[in-house]
Design a protein around this motif. Structure first.
Motif, PDB file in Angstrom:
ATOM      1  N   GLN A 144       5.684 -10.979  17.748  1.00  0.00           N
ATOM      2  CA  GLN A 144       4.594 -11.959  17.722  1.00  0.00           C
ATOM      3  C   GLN A 144       4.143 -12.239  16.285  1.00  0.00           C
ATOM      4  N   HIS A 167       4.278 -15.949  14.534  1.00  0.00           N
ATOM      5  CA  HIS A 167       3.000 -16.598  14.237  1.00  0.00           C
ATOM      6  C   HIS A 167       2.420 -16.121  12.900  1.00  0.00           C
ATOM      7  N   TRP A 176      -1.383 -16.231  12.066  1.00  0.00           N
ATOM      8  CA  TRP A 176      -2.307 -15.224  12.567  1.00  0.00           C
ATOM      9  C   TRP A 176      -2.434 -14.026  11.618  1.00  0.00           C
ATOM     10  N   GLU A 186      -2.194 -13.305  28.367  1.00  0.00           N
ATOM     11  CA  GLU A 186      -2.826 -13.880  29.553  1.00  0.00           C
ATOM     12  C   GLU A 186      -1.844 -13.792  30.711  1.00  0.00           C
ATOM     13  N   ASP A 229       0.715 -16.607  27.785  1.00  0.00           N
ATOM     14  CA  ASP A 229       0.174 -17.119  26.526  1.00  0.00           C
ATOM     15  C   ASP A 229      -0.609 -16.029  25.797  1.00  0.00           C
ATOM     16  N   ILE A 230      -0.601 -16.121  24.480  1.00  0.00           N
ATOM     17  CA  ILE A 230      -1.395 -15.214  23.664  1.00  0.00           C
ATOM     18  C   ILE A 230      -2.569 -16.015  23.117  1.00  0.00           C
ATOM     19  N   CYS A 231      -3.764 -15.676  23.567  1.00  0.00           N
ATOM     20  CA  CYS A 231      -4.978 -16.382  23.128  1.00  0.00           C
ATOM     21  C   CYS A 231      -5.947 -15.452  22.403  1.00  0.00           C
ATOM     22  N   ARG A 232      -5.689 -14.137  22.491  1.00  0.00           N
ATOM     23  CA  ARG A 232      -6.607 -13.167  21.897  1.00  0.00           C
ATOM     24  C   ARG A 232      -5.838 -11.979  21.334  1.00  0.00           C
ATOM     25  N   PRO A 273     -10.799 -13.804  20.065  1.00  0.00           N
ATOM     26  CA  PRO A 273     -10.114 -15.040  20.436  1.00  0.00           C
ATOM     27  C   PRO A 273      -9.485 -15.707  19.210  1.00  0.00           C
ATOM     28  N   LEU A 274      -8.218 -16.064  19.334  1.00  0.00           N
ATOM     29  CA  LEU A 274      -7.516 -16.702  18.218  1.00  0.00           C
ATOM     30  C   LEU A 274      -8.107 -18.069  17.894  1.00  0.00           C
ATOM     31  N   SER A 275      -8.369 -18.864  18.910  1.00  0.00           N
ATOM     32  CA  SER A 275      -8.816 -20.239  18.685  1.00  0.00           C
ATOM     33  C   SER A 275     -10.142 -20.318  17.926  1.00  0.00           C
ATOM     34  N   GLU A 276     -11.030 -19.362  18.128  1.00  0.00           N
ATOM     35  CA  GLU A 276     -12.334 -19.391  17.470  1.00  0.00           C
ATOM     36  C   GLU A 276     -12.304 -18.809  16.063  1.00  0.00           C
TER      37      GLU A 276
END
Length: 126
Positions: free
Chosen positions: A18, A22, A25, A64, A68-71, A120-123
């Motif tokens: 991962q 990515h 990240w 998830e 998906d990886i979101c966190r 959380p990745l998005s935040e």
């Protein structure tokens, strides 16, 4: 099923894959690794005045249900605080964790002797 999915997420080569996929990240992963390193510093650390506060600590890319990886997640199994000194040591560790994770958006929860931090990745990505 969920436990199996989470156990697989903690496998080192899954994390490495991962991280390679990515690179965006990297700064978040560095913070998570630093937080986990702090927990490992407290892991099974017995002194004359008391027991350590962490039995086990690790991190993962939190998967998830759909894959998906979101966190990102940091997990620690804590030892019960038996004395006021143990509680103070525990509180010191939590304060240090918060300093490492600042200014990230995250949730930290503790149920009995399990500490979980979800980031959380998005935040947290620019």
């Amino acid at each position: 099923m969920e436990i199996e999915r989470l156990m697989k997420a903690f496998v080192p080569y899954v994390r490495e894959e991962q991280e390679r996929r990515h690179p965006e990240w990297a700064s978040l992963v560095a913070k998570v690794k630093k937080a986990t390193s702090l927990l490992k510093h407290y892991e099974n650390r017995t002194t004359w005045s008391g027991l350590g506060v962490v039995e086990y600590a690790d991190w993962c890319f939190y998967p998830e249900e759909n894959g998906d990886i979101c966190r990102l997640s940091v997990h620690a199994d804590l030892l019960p605080a038996r004395t006021p000194s143990d509680r103070a040591y525990h509180n010191k560790m939590l304060q240090e964790l918060q300093e490492i994770l600042h200014p990230l958006q995250y949730t930290m929860s503790q149920e009995e002797h399990t500490l979980a931090i979800l980031i959380p990745l998005s935040e947290n990505l620019p």
